[in-house]
Design a protein around this motif. Structure first.
Motif, PDB file in Angstrom:
ATOM      1  N   SER A 169       0.798  -1.274  -0.008  1.00  0.00           N
ATOM      2  CA  SER A 169      -0.006   0.011  -0.072  1.00  0.00           C
ATOM      3  C   SER A 169       0.798   1.213   0.142  1.00  0.00           C
ATOM      4  CB  SER A 169      -0.702  -0.024   1.236  1.00  0.00           C
ATOM      5  OG  SER A 169      -1.799   1.085   1.089  1.00  0.00           O
ATOM      6  N   CYS A 170       0.418   2.111  -0.837  1.00  0.00           N
ATOM      7  CA  CYS A 170       1.214   3.483  -0.977  1.00  0.00           C
ATOM      8  C   CYS A 170       1.231   4.130   0.253  1.00  0.00           C
ATOM      9  CB  CYS A 170       0.892   4.474  -2.077  1.00  0.00           C
ATOM     10  SG  CYS A 170       0.834   3.448  -3.769  1.00  0.00           S
ATOM     11  N   GLN A 171       2.166   4.902   0.925  1.00  0.00           N
ATOM     12  CA  GLN A 171       2.338   5.426   2.238  1.00  0.00           C
ATOM     13  C   GLN A 171       1.680   6.798   2.256  1.00  0.00           C
ATOM     14  OE1 GLN A 171       6.234   5.761   3.428  1.00  0.00           O
ATOM     15  NE2 GLN A 171       5.787   6.510   5.750  1.00  0.00           N
ATOM     16  N   VAL A 172       1.878   7.657   1.232  1.00  0.00           N
ATOM     17  CA  VAL A 172       1.265   8.951   1.118  1.00  0.00           C
ATOM     18  C   VAL A 172      -0.026   8.804   0.741  1.00  0.00           C
ATOM     19  CG1 VAL A 172       1.438  11.004   0.314  1.00  0.00           C
ATOM     20  CG2 VAL A 172       3.571  10.120   0.810  1.00  0.00           C
ATOM     21  N   GLY A 173      -0.682   8.389  -0.392  1.00  0.00           N
ATOM     22  CA  GLY A 173      -1.706   8.204  -0.674  1.00  0.00           C
ATOM     23  C   GLY A 173      -2.417   9.122  -1.577  1.00  0.00           C
ATOM     24  N   VAL A 174      -1.684  10.241  -1.688  1.00  0.00           N
ATOM     25  CA  VAL A 174      -2.143  11.530  -2.757  1.00  0.00           C
ATOM     26  C   VAL A 174      -0.954  11.614  -3.571  1.00  0.00           C
ATOM     27  CG1 VAL A 174      -4.302  12.561  -1.537  1.00  0.00           C
ATOM     28  CG2 VAL A 174      -1.990  13.403  -1.296  1.00  0.00           C
ATOM     29  N   GLU A 175      -1.098  12.344  -4.825  1.00  0.00           N
ATOM     30  CA  GLU A 175       0.032  12.353  -5.838  1.00  0.00           C
ATOM     31  C   GLU A 175       1.015  13.514  -5.134  1.00  0.00           C
ATOM     32  OE1 GLU A 175      -3.400  10.501  -7.817  1.00  0.00           O
ATOM     33  OE2 GLU A 175      -3.149  12.393  -6.501  1.00  0.00           O
ATOM     34  N   SER A 176       2.056  13.578  -5.892  1.00  0.00           N
ATOM     35  CA  SER A 176       3.092  14.656  -5.438  1.00  0.00           C
ATOM     36  C   SER A 176       2.759  15.988  -5.719  1.00  0.00           C
ATOM     37  CB  SER A 176       4.290  14.385  -6.443  1.00  0.00           C
ATOM     38  OG  SER A 176       3.945  14.486  -7.598  1.00  0.00           O
ATOM     39  N   THR A 177       3.334  16.925  -4.884  1.00  0.00           N
ATOM     40  CA  THR A 177       3.083  18.268  -5.128  1.00  0.00           C
ATOM     41  C   THR A 177       4.036  18.855  -6.577  1.00  0.00           C
ATOM     42  OG1 THR A 177       3.113  18.813  -2.744  1.00  0.00           O
ATOM     43  CG2 THR A 177       3.457  20.667  -3.993  1.00  0.00           C
ATOM     44  N   ILE A 178       3.338  19.575  -7.095  1.00  0.00           N
ATOM     45  CA  ILE A 178       4.012  19.927  -8.439  1.00  0.00           C
ATOM     46  C   ILE A 178       4.371  21.246  -8.393  1.00  0.00           C
ATOM     47  CG2 ILE A 178       3.767  20.356 -10.943  1.00  0.00           C
ATOM     48  CD1 ILE A 178       1.715  18.075 -11.158  1.00  0.00           C
ATOM     49  N   VAL A 179       5.532  21.811  -8.388  1.00  0.00           N
ATOM     50  CA  VAL A 179       6.057  23.144  -8.155  1.00  0.00           C
ATOM     51  C   VAL A 179       6.685  23.601  -9.665  1.00  0.00           C
ATOM     52  CG1 VAL A 179       7.589  24.724  -6.928  1.00  0.00           C
ATOM     53  CG2 VAL A 179       6.568  22.661  -5.751  1.00  0.00           C
ATOM     54  N   ASP A 180       6.184  24.588  -9.925  1.00  0.00           N
ATOM     55  CA  ASP A 180       7.142  25.213 -11.297  1.00  0.00           C
ATOM     56  C   ASP A 180       8.001  26.211 -10.737  1.00  0.00           C
ATOM     57  OD1 ASP A 180       7.275  26.464 -13.418  1.00  0.00           O
ATOM     58  OD2 ASP A 180       5.682  27.798 -13.719  1.00  0.00           O
ATOM     59  N   ALA A 282      -5.140  11.265   3.870  1.00  0.00           N
ATOM     60  CA  ALA A 282      -4.753  11.277   2.938  1.00  0.00           C
ATOM     61  C   ALA A 282      -4.378   9.791   2.239  1.00  0.00           C
ATOM     62  CB  ALA A 282      -3.446  12.253   2.533  1.00  0.00           C
ATOM     63  N   HIS A 283      -3.533   9.116   3.225  1.00  0.00           N
ATOM     64  CA  HIS A 283      -3.491   7.818   2.686  1.00  0.00           C
ATOM     65  C   HIS A 283      -4.567   6.895   2.473  1.00  0.00           C
ATOM     66  CE1 HIS A 283      -1.622   3.811   3.513  1.00  0.00           C
ATOM     67  NE2 HIS A 283      -2.445   3.555   4.277  1.00  0.00           N
ATOM     68  N   GLY A 309      -1.415  22.312   5.585  1.00  0.00           N
ATOM     69  CA  GLY A 309      -0.787  20.845   5.430  1.00  0.00           C
ATOM     70  C   GLY A 309      -1.363  20.217   4.369  1.00  0.00           C
ATOM     71  N   LEU A 310      -1.485  18.828   4.640  1.00  0.00           N
ATOM     72  CA  LEU A 310      -1.984  17.924   3.545  1.00  0.00           C
ATOM     73  C   LEU A 310      -3.493  18.265   3.482  1.00  0.00           C
ATOM     74  CD1 LEU A 310      -0.457  14.477   4.271  1.00  0.00           C
ATOM     75  CD2 LEU A 310      -0.315  15.640   2.304  1.00  0.00           C
ATOM     76  N   GLY A 311      -4.251  19.040   4.176  1.00  0.00           N
ATOM     77  CA  GLY A 311      -5.464  19.244   3.872  1.00  0.00           C
ATOM     78  C   GLY A 311      -5.870  20.247   2.757  1.00  0.00           C
ATOM     79  N   LEU A 312      -4.613  20.734   2.141  1.00  0.00           N
ATOM     80  CA  LEU A 312      -4.871  21.397   0.761  1.00  0.00           C
ATOM     81  C   LEU A 312      -4.738  20.468  -0.341  1.00  0.00           C
ATOM     82  CD1 LEU A 312      -4.662  24.328  -0.555  1.00  0.00           C
ATOM     83  CD2 LEU A 312      -2.050  24.042  -0.791  1.00  0.00           C
ATOM     84  N   ALA A 313      -4.022  19.420  -0.521  1.00  0.00           N
ATOM     85  CA  ALA A 313      -3.981  18.349  -1.074  1.00  0.00           C
ATOM     86  C   ALA A 313      -5.458  17.685  -1.153  1.00  0.00           C
ATOM     87  CB  ALA A 313      -2.694  17.480  -1.368  1.00  0.00           C
ATOM     88  N   ILE A 314      -5.748  17.248   0.129  1.00  0.00           N
ATOM     89  CA  ILE A 314      -7.155  16.570   0.045  1.00  0.00           C
ATOM     90  C   ILE A 314      -8.261  17.238  -0.574  1.00  0.00           C
ATOM     91  CG2 ILE A 314      -8.914  15.469   1.671  1.00  0.00           C
ATOM     92  CD1 ILE A 314      -6.320  14.941   3.519  1.00  0.00           C
ATOM     93  N   ALA A 315      -8.234  18.577  -0.271  1.00  0.00           N
ATOM     94  CA  ALA A 315      -9.329  19.495  -0.695  1.00  0.00           C
ATOM     95  C   ALA A 315      -9.394  19.650  -2.189  1.00  0.00           C
ATOM     96  CB  ALA A 315      -9.189  20.795  -0.185  1.00  0.00           C
ATOM     97  N   ASN A 316      -8.004  19.676  -2.752  1.00  0.00           N
ATOM     98  CA  ASN A 316      -7.879  19.617  -4.368  1.00  0.00           C
ATOM     99  C   ASN A 316      -8.441  18.406  -4.784  1.00  0.00           C
ATOM    100  OD1 ASN A 316      -6.002  18.448  -6.382  1.00  0.00           O
ATOM    101  ND2 ASN A 316      -6.145  20.869  -6.579  1.00  0.00           N
TER     102      ASN A 316
END
Length: 328
Positions: A169-180, A282-283, A309-316
């Motif tokens: 099972s993947c540890q983080v569970g949501v995709e990577s942060t992409i930074v330009d 997230a996981h 925190g990770l709430g930004l990714a989950i909300a996205n």
């Protein structure tokens, strides 16, 4: 979190599949990826075919170490070097000017390329054995819920994948942060496993999260990460009422019950009590969505967490899952 050990023979077999132009599903710390030789345009094209992904949507090139970054991009700004040194291996993707090794098929025709070093021993072993870069978007149909186990990959893509490496099972569970990092100031194009707060601490200045960007990256489609069930987002205190009304109107309703309503009785087809930890949420996010699909829900009622925190990714991810869908 324990990860499954993969035999050296399986790693070498997967590397051989990549060299032959095949597709390999591989685990990362974020989600399972559908990998191909990044320098083989025909193999890269197969990814788009299998996923049903529009060819204009760029892919992420995975490499084995930060020291290889210069081999794949035109130049590495100081900010990119700093972020790579701090967060690689890890769930951070950097967008830079494309180097000559990267075919346009992998970048959606753009002169930029997204690159990262995954933090999973199986992925790193494969990258080292293969000796090159691997393009690896999530191993699922385009727009659907991302897979976080090998079983998810097999259930969705079947024998269209030439080889599946099971790394647990993947540890983080949501995709990577992409930074330009192609402009004057780095900006987050997709929130993910590295938080905005972590980036700002390293860069020592605010990091923007623009609502639109001139750089196309994965995960920007209006409907993405979506289960079969329709997703509706409401304020946390309205989750129960919204779910019960829809259930009374004849829908099979699944509920993602926020921690603030823990223990509340809900008249719905299926209820998932969300963990209080954002890391745990997230996981398990994609697993929760798949579970509600499997239970036959046709509507999922959810709310957004606090976007810190990770709430930004989950909300996205939840906003994309609830986005407008095109009819077949």
């Amino acid at each position: 979190m324990a990860r499954v050990t993969v035999a050296t023979s399986d790693i070498e077999k997967a590397a051989q599949v990549l060299r032959a132009g095949g597709l390999v599903a591989l685990p990362t710390e974020t989600v399972y990826g559908l990998g191909a030789n990044a320098e083989d345009p025909a193999a890269v094209a197969r990814i788009f075919q299998v996923k049903g992904r529009p060819p204009s949507h760029p892919l992420i090139v995975h490499i084995a170490a930060a020291e290889q970054l210069d081999d794949w991009v035109e130049e590495v700004p100081a900010s990119a070097r700093l972020l790579a040194e701090r967060f690689w291996p890890g769930p951070l993707t950097l967008v830079l000017r494309r180097g000559h090794r990267v075919p346009l098929e992998a970048t959606g025709g753009l002169q930029t390329v997204a690159v990262r070093v995954p933090d999973h021993p199986v992925a790193l072993s494969l990258l080292s054995a293969f000796g090159g870069g691997v393009t690896a978007p999530s191993a699922n149909r385009f727009g659907a819920v991302s897979p976080t186990t090998a079983e998810h990959v097999r259930a969705e893509l079947g024998d269209t994948v030439d080889f599946v490496l099971d790394g647990g099972s993947c540890q983080v569970g949501v995709e990577s942060t992409i930074v330009d990092v192609t402009g004057e100031m780095p900006s987050i194009l997709r929130p993910g496993g590295v938080t905005r707060e972590d980036l700002q601490a390293v860069l020592e200045h605010p990091v923007a999260v623009p609502s639109t960007s001139g750089v196309r990256v994965p995960g920007q489609h209006p409907s993405h990460y979506a289960p079969r069930a329709r997703v509706v987002l409401v304020e946390p205190e309205k989750v129960v009422a919204e779910a019960e009304l829809a259930q009374e109107l004849g829908q099979q309703v699944g509920v993602l019950l926020p921690p603030s309503l823990a223990g509340a009785a809900v008249k719905a087809h299926a209820v998932v009590a969300l963990p209080g930890s954002l890391d745990a949420y997230a996981h398990r996010l994609y697993g929760f969505l798949r579970e509600l699909d499997q239970q036959g829900c046709d509507l999922i009622v959810a709310s957004l967490p606090v976007e810190e925190g990770l709430g930004l990714a989950i909300a996205n991810r939840l906003r994309r899952a609830a986005g407008p869908r095109t009819s077949a």
